[in-house]
Design an enzyme around this catalytic site. Structure first.
Site, PDB file in Angstrom:
ATOM      1  N   TYR A  45      -3.389  11.131   1.192  1.00 11.73           N
ATOM      2  CA  TYR A  45      -4.064  11.043  -0.110  1.00 11.73           C
ATOM      3  C   TYR A  45      -4.129  12.418  -0.762  1.00 11.73           C
ATOM      4  O   TYR A  45      -3.913  12.556  -1.968  1.00 11.73           O
ATOM      5  CB  TYR A  45      -5.469  10.459   0.053  1.00 11.73           C
ATOM      6  CG  TYR A  45      -5.467   8.996   0.384  1.00 11.73           C
ATOM      7  CD1 TYR A  45      -5.580   8.038  -0.614  1.00 11.73           C
ATOM      8  CD2 TYR A  45      -5.338   8.553   1.699  1.00 11.73           C
ATOM      9  CE1 TYR A  45      -5.569   6.679  -0.319  1.00 11.73           C
ATOM     10  CE2 TYR A  45      -5.317   7.202   2.006  1.00 11.73           C
ATOM     11  CZ  TYR A  45      -5.430   6.274   1.001  1.00 11.73           C
ATOM     12  OH  TYR A  45      -5.398   4.933   1.295  1.00 11.73           O
ATOM     13  N   HIS A  93      -4.860  -7.466  -0.200  1.00 11.14           N
ATOM     14  CA  HIS A  93      -4.140  -6.216   0.029  1.00 11.14           C
ATOM     15  C   HIS A  93      -3.313  -6.223   1.311  1.00 11.14           C
ATOM     16  O   HIS A  93      -2.303  -5.536   1.391  1.00 11.14           O
ATOM     17  CB  HIS A  93      -5.162  -5.074   0.079  1.00 11.14           C
ATOM     18  CG  HIS A  93      -4.561  -3.716   0.030  1.00 11.14           C
ATOM     19  ND1 HIS A  93      -3.856  -3.250  -1.055  1.00 11.14           N
ATOM     20  CD2 HIS A  93      -4.546  -2.707   0.941  1.00 11.14           C
ATOM     21  CE1 HIS A  93      -3.450  -2.016  -0.822  1.00 11.14           C
ATOM     22  NE2 HIS A  93      -3.857  -1.664   0.381  1.00 11.14           N
ATOM     23  N   ASP A 138       0.848  -1.191   0.000  1.00  6.71           N
ATOM     24  CA  ASP A 138       0.000   0.000   0.000  1.00  6.71           C
ATOM     25  C   ASP A 138       0.888   1.248   0.000  1.00  6.71           C
ATOM     26  O   ASP A 138       1.818   1.343  -0.798  1.00  6.71           O
ATOM     27  CB  ASP A 138      -0.974  -0.043   1.184  1.00  6.71           C
ATOM     28  CG  ASP A 138      -2.072   1.018   1.096  1.00  6.71           C
ATOM     29  OD1 ASP A 138      -3.012   0.826   0.312  1.00  6.71           O
ATOM     30  OD2 ASP A 138      -1.970   2.041   1.798  1.00  6.71           O
TER      31      ASP A 138
END
Length: 458
Positions: A378, A435, A232
């Site tokens: 982000y 993930h 990630d």
């Protein structure tokens, strides 16, 4: 007639040349900007700051009052809307399943909080001040006989994970075993703004700038050269460390390998017309067919659009709100582990994870009030602060390894990766896994990483 043919030929050649030039311009790597190893991210004026370079022990410890306050919130949750008849996780986190988890959390889990706190403290924790921020990290030195080869390693987590993701793999890495003639000295930091690491007070702390902090952390501990492993955001930051600090990285192993840019995208598109020409037939489904993969990615990226534009808004709805926090985070551990779990009433959460391990991770976010600050990365990457995107298009000579799990959100074909990872020494596919590989399949990830390191150390 010959004149018109010549004109057409010359015109076509000019158009192709112009197109090729535009392609070359569009696929040029973003230049690596100057990186200040002392860039200040703390509050106030840097002139009032003097860095404390000492490394101080840290312990996870919360008072009974804090835990009882959490229990009281779980005792009086908001009224949850009933799921639609026949619906599992297709509409998001199933409220019936959420009720069961909240009940377990406030009783079984919190009743043994002392035990869970001791579990979290099983490894040595520390804090040190870097570039204005108090950075938290776990540091495990192996206990091995003199003469044993010890390799420094930094493990990097992502969102919505934490250092908790690596608890099952750390002992495997730091213990002697028959499959390796070396062990690792493991460093597991909380990224800035996550868990017990202080968040930035200044705008612009992008993954590239975090890479600088992580490199500084390893140097603070005493390692000029080290291995990197991550998934990630940890994969993105680890990739950047191995790109901008190539002389410091012995090898980089990622379980979400990627390379941004037009060239990588075009190669992925070209390969989609005849995938078996580029990938072994049995692994084509890791990447194609492209349309369902893209549709799935779009369906699972709604959170990213919110966090890349208004992280503080969604953060306000989640911080101090254990019910919302649990639904928001646990839903990712369901569908990002396997998309088919959307059709399961329980979300498949306990197929690989225990409720205790999942709640450990949520407790880190809840107790540190870090959900908002964890989401700002982000914005810094994709929002106005994302001017450094594309740096990872620059080639790196660092030996690289990729572990490609079948249900990862996105895998990238080796043909597209090799422009960036010019020394891709290992790329393995796995028929399971999603993930959160370190937490879901720690044995598989461990074995793949060790195989990679053996190749690098030869």
């Amino acid at each position: 007639m010959g004149f018109f043919v010549r004109v057409l030929f010359v015109g076509t050649t000019l158009l192709l040349a112009m197109g090729y030039k535009q392609y070359k311009d569009a696929t040029k790597p973003v230049p690596i900007p100057p990186l200040d190893p002392k860039e200040y991210w703390g509050a106030g004026d840097i002139k009032q700051y003097k860095e404390d370079t000492t490394i101080k022990p840290f312990k996870v410890a919360y008072s009974p009052e804090v835990i009882e306050k959490l229990r009281s919130k779980l005792d009086d949750p908001p009224t949850l809307v009933k799921p639609l008849e026949g619906a599992a996780f297709e509409y998001g986190f199933n409220s019936n399943r959420l009720q069961d988890i909240l009940k377990y959390w406030k009783t079984s889990y919190l009743n043994k909080w002392n035990e869970r706190e001791a579990f979290l403290n099983q490894f040595p924790h520390f804090k040190t001040q870097i570039q204005g921020l108090n950075i938290h990290f776990i540091h495990v030195k192996p206990k091995v006989p003199a003469g044993t080869k010890v390799l420094p390693l930094i493990l990097l987590h992502g969102w919505p994970g934490s250092v908790r993701e690596f608890y099952e793999i750390i002992p495997k890495l730091t213990t002697k075993s028959d499959d390796k003639d070396f062990v690792f000295e493991v460093v597991v930091p909380s990224l800035p703004g996550y868990g017990w690491s202080q968040p930035a007070s200044k705008q612009g702390l992008s993954p590239l700038k975090i890479a600088v902090i992580m490199k500084n952390l390893m140097e603070r501990i005493g390692h000029q050269k080290f291995y990197v492993q991550g998934g990630d955001w940890g994969a993105i930051i680890g990739n950047l460390i191995s790109t901008v600090f190539q002389d410091n990285v012995i090898g980089v192993h990622l379980n979400m390998c990627g390379s941004s840019g037009l060239k990588s995208f075009l190669k992925t598109v070209v390969a989609s017309f005849a995938p078996s020409q580029f990938i072994e037939e049995k692994y084509v489904s890791h990447y194609y067919p492209a349309l369902p993969k893209l549709t799935y990615l779009l369906a699972e990226s709604g959170y990213m659009h919110i966090q890349a534009t208004k992280p503080d808004t969604i953060g306000t709805a989640l911080v101090g709100n254990p019910v919302g926090l649990a639904a928001y985070i646990l839903e990712k551990f369901s569908t990002w582990t396997n998309p088919s779990y959307r059709q399961l009433p329980d979300g498949g959460l306990e197929k690989y994870f225990t409720l205790d391990s999942l709640l450990d991770n949520i407790m880190i976010y809840y107790l540190t009030d870090s959900i908002t600050t964890s989401q700002r990365i982000y914005y810094e990457q994709f929002g106005t602060g994302g001017a450094t995107m594309g740096v990872d298009q620059n080639p790196t000579k660092v030996p690289a390894g990729c572990a490609k799990f079948k249900y990862e959100l996105m895998n990238t074909i080796d043909w597209a990766l090799r422009d960036h990872f010019t020394n891709l020494v290992q790329s393995n596919h796995f028929d399971d896994g999603g993930h959160f590989a370190a937490m879901q399949l720690p044995n598989v990830l461990y074995k793949d990483f060790v195989k990679f390191v053996v190749k690098v150390e030869q």
